[in-house]
Design a protein around this motif. Structure first.
Motif, short mmCIF file in Angstrom:
data_model
loop_
_atom_site.label_atom_id
_atom_site.label_comp_id
_atom_site.label_asym_id
_atom_site.label_seq_id
_atom_site.Cartn_x
_atom_site.Cartn_y
_atom_site.Cartn_z
N SER A 48 8.57 13.14 -1.97
CA SER A 48 8.38 13.53 -0.87
C SER A 48 7.21 14.18 -0.46
O SER A 48 7.04 14.97 0.70
CB SER A 48 9.57 14.56 -0.40
OG SER A 48 9.60 15.63 -1.46
N SER A 49 6.22 14.47 -1.51
CA SER A 49 5.02 15.10 -1.40
C SER A 49 4.14 15.08 -0.15
O SER A 49 3.68 15.79 0.46
CB SER A 49 4.32 15.36 -2.50
OG SER A 49 3.93 14.13 -3.12
N PRO A 50 4.08 13.72 0.35
CA PRO A 50 3.02 13.47 1.49
C PRO A 50 3.80 14.03 2.78
O PRO A 50 3.02 14.11 3.80
CB PRO A 50 3.28 11.92 1.77
CG PRO A 50 3.61 11.17 0.37
CD PRO A 50 4.61 12.53 -0.30
N PHE A 51 4.93 14.41 2.71
CA PHE A 51 5.66 14.89 3.96
C PHE A 51 5.68 16.57 3.99
O PHE A 51 6.44 17.07 4.88
CB PHE A 51 6.89 14.20 4.22
CG PHE A 51 6.73 12.92 3.97
CD1 PHE A 51 6.36 11.83 4.84
CD2 PHE A 51 7.18 12.47 2.79
CE1 PHE A 51 6.06 10.48 4.60
CE2 PHE A 51 7.22 10.93 2.62
CZ PHE A 51 6.63 10.03 3.49
N GLU A 69 0.87 -1.31 -0.01
CA GLU A 69 -0.12 -0.08 0.09
C GLU A 69 0.87 1.12 -0.14
O GLU A 69 2.00 1.17 0.50
CB GLU A 69 -0.75 0.05 1.27
CG GLU A 69 -2.20 -0.32 1.02
CD GLU A 69 -3.36 0.04 2.03
OE1 GLU A 69 -3.85 0.81 1.71
OE2 GLU A 69 -3.32 -0.49 3.17
N LYS A 70 0.23 2.41 -0.21
CA LYS A 70 0.80 3.48 -0.36
C LYS A 70 0.43 4.39 0.81
O LYS A 70 -0.71 4.29 1.29
CB LYS A 70 0.51 4.37 -1.73
CG LYS A 70 1.06 5.30 -2.23
CD LYS A 70 0.77 5.92 -3.70
CE LYS A 70 1.05 7.26 -3.75
NZ LYS A 70 0.51 7.70 -5.07
N ILE A 71 1.60 5.14 1.35
CA ILE A 71 1.17 6.27 2.24
C ILE A 71 0.82 7.45 1.68
O ILE A 71 1.78 7.96 0.96
CB ILE A 71 2.28 6.39 3.30
CG1 ILE A 71 2.59 5.14 4.16
CG2 ILE A 71 2.14 7.62 4.22
CD1 ILE A 71 1.43 4.67 5.21
N THR A 72 -0.35 8.19 1.96
CA THR A 72 -0.90 9.43 1.25
C THR A 72 -0.66 10.58 2.08
O THR A 72 -0.42 11.65 1.69
CB THR A 72 -2.00 9.15 0.83
OG1 THR A 72 -3.07 8.87 1.83
CG2 THR A 72 -2.10 8.04 -0.33
N GLY A 95 12.13 7.21 -2.14
CA GLY A 95 13.06 7.44 -3.54
C GLY A 95 12.42 8.56 -4.31
O GLY A 95 12.28 9.78 -3.64
N ALA A 96 12.78 8.30 -5.48
CA ALA A 96 12.55 9.40 -6.73
C ALA A 96 12.05 8.99 -7.74
O ALA A 96 11.94 7.81 -8.24
CB ALA A 96 14.06 10.09 -7.03
N GLN A 152 14.29 21.35 -4.29
CA GLN A 152 13.71 20.52 -5.13
C GLN A 152 13.12 19.63 -4.49
O GLN A 152 12.44 18.75 -5.10
CB GLN A 152 15.03 19.96 -6.07
CG GLN A 152 15.72 20.67 -6.99
CD GLN A 152 16.93 19.93 -7.63
OE1 GLN A 152 16.70 18.64 -7.85
NE2 GLN A 152 17.76 20.43 -7.82
N GLY A 153 12.90 19.86 -3.16
CA GLY A 153 12.01 18.67 -2.61
C GLY A 153 12.68 17.61 -1.92
O GLY A 153 11.91 16.64 -1.39
N TYR A 154 14.04 17.59 -1.92
CA TYR A 154 14.87 16.34 -1.27
C TYR A 154 14.53 16.78 0.40
O TYR A 154 14.94 17.91 0.79
CB TYR A 154 16.20 16.26 -1.59
CG TYR A 154 16.33 15.76 -2.93
CD1 TYR A 154 16.48 14.52 -3.21
CD2 TYR A 154 16.27 16.66 -4.19
CE1 TYR A 154 16.64 14.15 -4.45
CE2 TYR A 154 16.51 16.11 -5.45
CZ TYR A 154 16.68 14.88 -5.55
OH TYR A 154 16.84 14.34 -6.71
N ILE A 155 14.41 15.70 1.14
CA ILE A 155 14.38 16.01 2.58
C ILE A 155 15.67 16.10 3.09
O ILE A 155 16.79 15.32 2.66
CB ILE A 155 13.80 14.57 3.05
CG1 ILE A 155 12.14 14.42 2.82
CG2 ILE A 155 13.56 14.75 4.64
CD1 ILE A 155 11.63 13.20 3.13
N ILE A 156 15.60 17.02 3.82
CA ILE A 156 17.25 17.60 4.59
C ILE A 156 17.33 16.79 6.04
O ILE A 156 16.44 16.57 6.75
CB ILE A 156 16.98 19.09 4.79
CG1 ILE A 156 17.09 19.84 3.59
CG2 ILE A 156 18.45 19.32 5.64
CD1 ILE A 156 16.92 21.30 3.74
#
Ligand code: NDP
Length: 310
Positions: free
Chosen positions: A243-246, A80-83, A112-113, A255-259
């Protein structure tokens, strides 16, 4: 409400390695695979640089092995996916696609990406009608035909080489006068007779109504426009982090990479860790993803121990 010790989001090399370590440390991890179980290596052929495989290994086989290894130590793998998430308090909440709410003390994000697209109209129109972001998945359908691939990195070089084994002619479209790909990959494409590299070339349009019939490209130095008849157009121009759910909960770069805190997998939220390509814009290798997955599980274990949870 059951509060789990550790939830892992994502099923690439980072997620499965985190699961192997977390499960062996008695953290009873639940791993959510997401929409594409196995991640990017599922659409790769030969992986020659993952240590331990002197003859190389196919990406899907490597992921199958990692999954089995995680399952062997009783990781609870859920397809399943976490949304969405709520990282407000010390108990972290995660929503699955089917609406279930999962609570956990520690969360490891390994989502991932995903492939990037050029963003031109005809690309959308002809998607899956000859336009693809995965030469390894779709190249077979165009065997014996002339094809084009855009990009100048290792992915484009690798996929151009792959296509050259199926197709009589491969046009590699590079937007600059140099490639970003590693030297060995550049040499490989340059030494392949049926790959033609078009330097300083921008794709203006993919031609065709119900199937790809060609491309219109422009030389960005001379302004010359030409049409090349091809039956397929492959896009290999990099990836963006999933990374959009976060968003709104975790610190991210432009660029949306989690730091993460340097030298660790710790995000700005206590008990939430990030590993693999979603936090790595530089190395992006299966082995570095696996390495940071291991780090995330060890960081999570230390966190749970310090909190007196395990
Ligand atoms: P990269 O980000 O490395 O390269 C993207 C390429 O696409 C660049 O050449 C870039 O051009 C080009 N590009 C970007 N946007 C456009 C556009 N709009 N139009 C035309 N060209 C565009 O991505 P990759 O997917 O190739 O590689 C990602 C990472 O994975 C890298 O670290 C790579 O080394 C690694 N990798 C390793 C492999 C292996 O070791 N076997 C195989 C595949 C990937 P420009 O250079 O001008 O910015």
């Amino acid at each position: 409400m059951e509060i789990h010790h550790c939830v892992i989001v994502g099923s690439g090399p980072a997620g499965y390695t985190a699961a192997i370590y977390a499960a062996r440390a008695n953290m009873h991890p639940i791993l959510f695979t997401g929409a594409e179980p196995g991640g990017q290596l599922m659409i790769t052929t030969e992986v020659e640089n993952f240590p331990g495989y002197p003859e190389g290994i196919h990406g899907p086989q490597l992921m199958d092995d990692l999954q089995k290894q995680a399952a062997r130590f009783e990781t609870d793998i859920r397809y399943e996916k976490i949304t969405a998430v709520d990282f407000k308090g010390p108990i972290h909440k995660l929503w699955t696609e089917s609406g279930e709410i999962i609570s956990a003390h520690a969360v490891i994000i390994s989502t991932g990406a995903s492939a990037k697209w050029l963003g031109i109209e005809s690309e959308k129109k002809l998607m899956n009608k000859g336009v693809s972001a995965c030469a390894v998945c779709d190249g077979f359908f165009f065997r014996g035909k002339e094809v084009a691939i855009v990009g100048g990195g290792d992915t484009a070089a690798e996929e151009a080489s792959y296509l050259a084994k199926l197709c009589p002619k491969v046009h590699l479209l590079v937007r600059k006068d140099s490639m970003r790909a590693s030297k060995i990959m550049q040499e490989r494409v340059q030494n392949t007779n049926n790959i033609e590299i078009h330097w300083n070339t921008v794709t203006e349009e993919i031609l065709g109504e119900n199937e790809v019939t060609g491309i219109r490209v422009k030389d960005s130095k001379t302004g010359e426009i030409k049409q090349i008849p091809v039956s397929a157009f492959f896009v290999a121009i990099g990836h963006s982090p999933n990374s959009s759910p976060f968003n709104g909960w975790l610190d991210m770069d432009d660029q949306g990479y989690i730091i993460t805190k340097p030298g660790t997998t710790q995000t700005n939220v206590a008990g939430v860790f990030a590993s693999g390509d979603v936090q790595d814009r530089i190395y992006r290798q299966a082995v570095t993803a696996a390495g940071t997955g291991c780090m995330a599980a060890l960081d999570a274990e230390r966190y749970l121990t310090n909190q007196g949870i395990i």
